[in-house]
Enzyme design. Structure first.
Site, PDB file in Angstrom:
ATOM      1  N   ARG A  74       9.965   9.612  -7.746  1.00  0.00           N
ATOM      2  CA  ARG A  74      10.537  10.883  -8.228  1.00  0.00           C
ATOM      3  C   ARG A  74      11.799  11.256  -7.455  1.00  0.00           C
ATOM      4  O   ARG A  74      12.573  12.098  -7.903  1.00  0.00           O
ATOM      5  CB  ARG A  74       9.545  12.027  -8.153  1.00  0.00           C
ATOM      6  CG  ARG A  74       9.143  12.431  -6.759  1.00  0.00           C
ATOM      7  CD  ARG A  74       8.080  13.507  -6.783  1.00  0.00           C
ATOM      8  NE  ARG A  74       8.600  14.799  -7.183  1.00  0.00           N
ATOM      9  CZ  ARG A  74       9.218  15.649  -6.353  1.00  0.00           C
ATOM     10  NH1 ARG A  74       9.426  15.306  -5.091  1.00  0.00           N
ATOM     11  NH2 ARG A  74       9.626  16.812  -6.774  1.00  0.00           N
ATOM     12  N   PRO A 113      -7.043   4.369   6.361  1.00  0.00           N
ATOM     13  CA  PRO A 113      -7.412   5.669   6.929  1.00  0.00           C
ATOM     14  C   PRO A 113      -6.889   5.816   8.359  1.00  0.00           C
ATOM     15  O   PRO A 113      -6.736   6.918   8.866  1.00  0.00           O
ATOM     16  CB  PRO A 113      -8.948   5.645   6.922  1.00  0.00           C
ATOM     17  CG  PRO A 113      -9.350   4.494   6.103  1.00  0.00           C
ATOM     18  CD  PRO A 113      -8.205   3.533   6.088  1.00  0.00           C
ATOM     19  N   ASP A 156      11.947  21.066  -3.229  1.00  0.00           N
ATOM     20  CA  ASP A 156      10.581  20.593  -3.092  1.00  0.00           C
ATOM     21  C   ASP A 156       9.756  21.547  -2.251  1.00  0.00           C
ATOM     22  O   ASP A 156      10.281  22.242  -1.391  1.00  0.00           O
ATOM     23  CB  ASP A 156      10.602  19.217  -2.414  1.00  0.00           C
ATOM     24  CG  ASP A 156      10.276  18.155  -3.433  1.00  0.00           C
ATOM     25  OD1 ASP A 156      10.348  16.970  -3.115  1.00  0.00           O
ATOM     26  OD2 ASP A 156       9.946  18.547  -4.559  1.00  0.00           O
ATOM     27  N   GLU A 211     -13.768  -3.184   4.235  1.00  0.00           N
ATOM     28  CA  GLU A 211     -13.483  -2.433   5.457  1.00  0.00           C
ATOM     29  C   GLU A 211     -12.019  -2.562   5.843  1.00  0.00           C
ATOM     30  O   GLU A 211     -11.600  -2.042   6.871  1.00  0.00           O
ATOM     31  CB  GLU A 211     -14.366  -2.957   6.594  1.00  0.00           C
ATOM     32  CG  GLU A 211     -15.859  -2.757   6.350  1.00  0.00           C
ATOM     33  CD  GLU A 211     -16.186  -1.313   5.991  1.00  0.00           C
ATOM     34  OE1 GLU A 211     -16.782  -1.082   4.934  1.00  0.00           O
ATOM     35  OE2 GLU A 211     -15.806  -0.411   6.764  1.00  0.00           O
TER      36      GLU A 211
HETATM   37  N1  LIG Z   1      -5.773   8.074   3.512  1.00  0.00           N
HETATM   38  C1  LIG Z   1      -6.699   7.090   3.228  1.00  0.00           C
HETATM   39  C2  LIG Z   1      -6.442   5.725   3.047  1.00  0.00           C
HETATM   40  C3  LIG Z   1      -7.663   5.143   2.790  1.00  0.00           C
HETATM   41  C4  LIG Z   1      -7.935   3.710   2.580  1.00  0.00           C
HETATM   42  C5  LIG Z   1      -6.867   2.814   2.385  1.00  0.00           C
HETATM   43  C6  LIG Z   1      -7.106   1.457   2.244  1.00  0.00           C
HETATM   44  C7  LIG Z   1      -8.433   0.986   2.307  1.00  0.00           C
HETATM   45  C8  LIG Z   1      -8.997  -0.305   2.265  1.00  0.00           C
HETATM   46  C9  LIG Z   1     -10.376  -0.149   2.398  1.00  0.00           C
HETATM   47  N2  LIG Z   1     -10.646   1.167   2.538  1.00  0.00           N
HETATM   48  C10 LIG Z   1     -11.997   1.704   2.706  1.00  0.00           C
HETATM   49  C11 LIG Z   1     -12.227   2.077   4.140  1.00  0.00           C
HETATM   50  C12 LIG Z   1     -12.983   3.199   4.434  1.00  0.00           C
HETATM   51  C13 LIG Z   1     -13.229   3.561   5.768  1.00  0.00           C
HETATM   52  C14 LIG Z   1     -12.749   2.770   6.798  1.00  0.00           C
HETATM   53  C15 LIG Z   1     -11.990   1.635   6.503  1.00  0.00           C
HETATM   54  C16 LIG Z   1     -11.720   1.282   5.164  1.00  0.00           C
HETATM   55  C17 LIG Z   1      -9.495   1.888   2.495  1.00  0.00           C
HETATM   56  C18 LIG Z   1      -9.251   3.242   2.618  1.00  0.00           C
HETATM   57  N3  LIG Z   1      -8.618   6.099   2.816  1.00  0.00           N
HETATM   58  N4  LIG Z   1      -8.009   7.280   3.072  1.00  0.00           N
END
Ligand SMILES: Nc1cc(-c2ccc3ccn(Cc4ccccc4)c3c2)n[nH]1
Length: 241
Positions: free
Chosen positions: A156, A87, A171, A114
């Protein structure tokens, strides 16, 4: 040689959709290679532990560096770009997909809990390019769904994967505007008629109508995209729309 993609995850079954449909056939045809690896194959303890409590306290667990380090040592090579969904990543966009489609080897590290101990990425960055990427401003539970989206967006773009390559050029984001509405038969459906211009056979009018629809839709749904258009993208008529 075709692009090779490897995915490391504790839920390999989450990546089964990569074996299906268009992508599955592209793999069968040798247009790209896909490997999925279970992170737990690199554990050595009877419990096959991949996570531990976070230093500094706080909720949840963090993925152990040792296991990830050994997995990436085996899966990554000398031409690898490591992509880690998170995220907290830089936005993954169509431009990112275009860049990834030119790579020789992509390894996607799917975190859970996490996330992954940051030292894994720091260590990997000593040997290869490492991208921490986000697929959008919403929170998932792990990286697998993000990897499915990114692999589809990249695959793709590879020659031969899509039946009609032209559509990859037109696109949604190639001219910077959103796609307008599409229609097919019947001409009237639940008393809703197809816009007559599309049946006029006048392709100059049709192209203009479609561009106006794209501009209007972009203005209403994604005004931010209009800010970022390269200079001169909009002609006098466009501005009047
Ligand atoms: N764009 C996007 C990517 C992710 C993502 C990607 C990999 C992981 C690995 C664990 N989590 C859960 C998580 C939730 C909140 C804070 C930290 C980790 C993930 C979420 N969420 N949204």
């Amino acid at each position: 040689p075709p692009l090779r993609i490897d995915v490391v995850t504790i839920f390999p079954e989450y990546l089964e959709p990569l074996r299906a449909a268009l992508l599955g056939r592209a793999v069968e045809r040798g247009l790209l290679g896909i490997g999925v690896h279970d992170l737990r194959d690199w554990t050595h303890d009877v419990h096959r532990a991949v996570d531990d409590a976070p230093y500094g306290g706080g909720p949840g667990m963090v993925m152990k560096p040792q296991v990830w380090g050994e997995a990436l040592d085996d899966v990554c090579g000398e031409h690898t770009r490591l992509v880690v969904p998170t995220p907290a990543g830089r936005p993954f966009t169509q431009q990112t997909a275009r860049e990834y489609a030119t790579e020789r080897h992509l390894v996607f590290a799917c975190g859970r809990y996490e996330g992954i101990d940051q030292r894994v990425l720091t260590d990997a960055a000593r040997r290869m390019p490492v991208d921490e990427v986000s697929i959008g401003d919403f929170v998932l539970v792990g990286g697998e769904v993000a990897v499915l989206a990114m692999v589809e967006a990249v695959a793709r773009l590879l020659p031969g994967v899509l039946g009609n390559p032209v559509s990859a050029e037109q696109d949604s984001f190639s001219d910077g505007l959103l796609e307008g509405p599409s229609y097919t038969r019947p001409e009237v459906w639940r008393d809703l008629a197809v816009p007559p211009v599309l049946r006029s056979g006048n392709h100059a009018r049709i192209d203009r109508w479609r561009r106006d629809e794209s501009l209007t839709r972009t203005f209403h749904r994604r005004p931010d995209l209009l800010e970022r258009l390269p200079e001169g993208s909009l002609d006098k008529h466009d501005r009047e729309v």
